[in-house]
Design an enzyme around this catalytic site. Structure first.
Site, mmCIF file in Angstrom:
data_model
loop_
_atom_site.group_PDB
_atom_site.id
_atom_site.type_symbol
_atom_site.label_atom_id
_atom_site.label_comp_id
_atom_site.label_asym_id
_atom_site.label_seq_id
_atom_site.Cartn_x
_atom_site.Cartn_y
_atom_site.Cartn_z
ATOM 1 N N HIS A 145 -47.632 18.138 -23.782
ATOM 2 C CA HIS A 145 -46.791 17.701 -22.656
ATOM 3 C C HIS A 145 -45.358 18.224 -22.848
ATOM 4 C CE1 HIS A 145 -47.024 14.951 -19.192
ATOM 5 N NE2 HIS A 145 -45.748 14.744 -19.364
ATOM 6 N N ARG A 190 -50.069 20.804 -13.521
ATOM 7 C CA ARG A 190 -50.214 22.044 -12.755
ATOM 8 C C ARG A 190 -50.148 23.264 -13.671
ATOM 9 N NH1 ARG A 190 -47.002 18.594 -9.698
ATOM 10 N NH2 ARG A 190 -47.704 18.206 -7.560
ATOM 11 N N THR A 191 -49.195 23.261 -14.585
ATOM 12 C CA THR A 191 -49.051 24.393 -15.499
ATOM 13 C C THR A 191 -50.288 24.511 -16.384
ATOM 14 O OG1 THR A 191 -46.648 24.076 -15.502
ATOM 15 C CG2 THR A 191 -47.572 25.436 -17.255
#
Length: 262
Positions: A176, A184-185
């Protein structure tokens, strides 16, 4: 890995071989399939994160039309995601190796004009993820964790491409590294890895959100990637079937696997 997932991966291998044997694919067919999957990937990835644009509204936003009653952020999330997919296609076409710089660039595109201060920048504070059973690493460790992710990736070529893509996605999400836009990434990274080796993009559907989050949670807590690999494999199989059916080719079913119904 369960027997069901192994069977599904075998079906995927067969379908991928059929697709590869049909190359080069007709130009207009490729263009229409690309447009369809780009739209669906953008819609579902954003919807998982709470974007309220419908599939049809996403389509018109990508065509440059403003949808009344929807926020500027939701419009930007759609156009930004499209631009990020184009970037993935670009680095795949150039056969570039995965780097932290590329990941930062992807994230910059995801948050472009939404949060310019945080776009492409590793987080400088600690966060918790609502509903998750694990806590992301302290922000002071993010750079080292991301370096470790790239190192792991460089030594994971022996994994099945679908399993490698699922693990890359999950390991990234566990870190994270950004304040916002990690999901999304991460799904763009998943598809970078699939597209890099010739698979069509995998679409994790909005309606599978709960199963997807549960599978990620299990993997992050236990290090068991079986459930998330099965879910990603089901997504890959769906995209392969779309390609083969449009080409008039018969796909290997794999419907005997529970994962294929996800």
């Amino acid at each position: 890995m369960s027997n069901q997932t192994a069977a599904l991966l075998t079906a995927i291998d067969a379908n991928k071989a059929t697709l590869d044997a049909a190359r080069p694919l007709p130009t207009h067919t490729v263009a229409s399939l690309r447009e369809k999957l780009m739209l669906e990937l953008t819609y579902h990835s954003n919807a998982i994160e709470g974007n309220t644009l419908t599939l049809r509204e996403t389509k018109v936003v990508l065509e440059g039309i403003t949808v009344g009653g929807k926020s500027l952020r939701e419009h930007l999330e759609a156009t930004n995601h499209r631009d990020a997919i184009l970037y993935v296609e670009e680095i795949v076409a150039k056969r570039e190796a995965l780097t932290e710089w590329q990941i930062r660039n992807l994230h910059s595109l995801v948050l472009k004009s939404i949060d310019s201060e945080q776009a492409g920048r590793y987080r400088q504070e600690n966060v918790v993820i609502a509903g998750a059973s694990t806590t992301p690493p302290d922000f002071m460790h993010v750079a080292a964790e991301m370096a470790g992710l790239i190192d792991w990736y460089g030594h994971s070529a022996d994994l099945h491409p679908v399993a490698r893509a699922a693990q890359l996605h999950t390991r990234f999400v566990k870190i994270h590294p950004f304040i916002d836009g990690n999901g999304r990434t991460g799904r763009l990274l998943l598809n970078f890895e699939l597209m890099r080796v010739g698979y069509p993009p995998a679409i994790i559907r909005k309606e599978d959100r709960l199963a997807y989050y549960d599978a990620l949670d299990v993997a992050c807590v236990s290090g068991d990637y079986g459930e998330i690999t099965a879910l990603v494999a089901a997504s890959v199989q769906r995209s392969l079937v779309v390609y083969l059916e449009v080409l008039g080719l018969r796909p290997v079913d794999g419907a005997d696997s529970p994962a294929s119904s996800l």
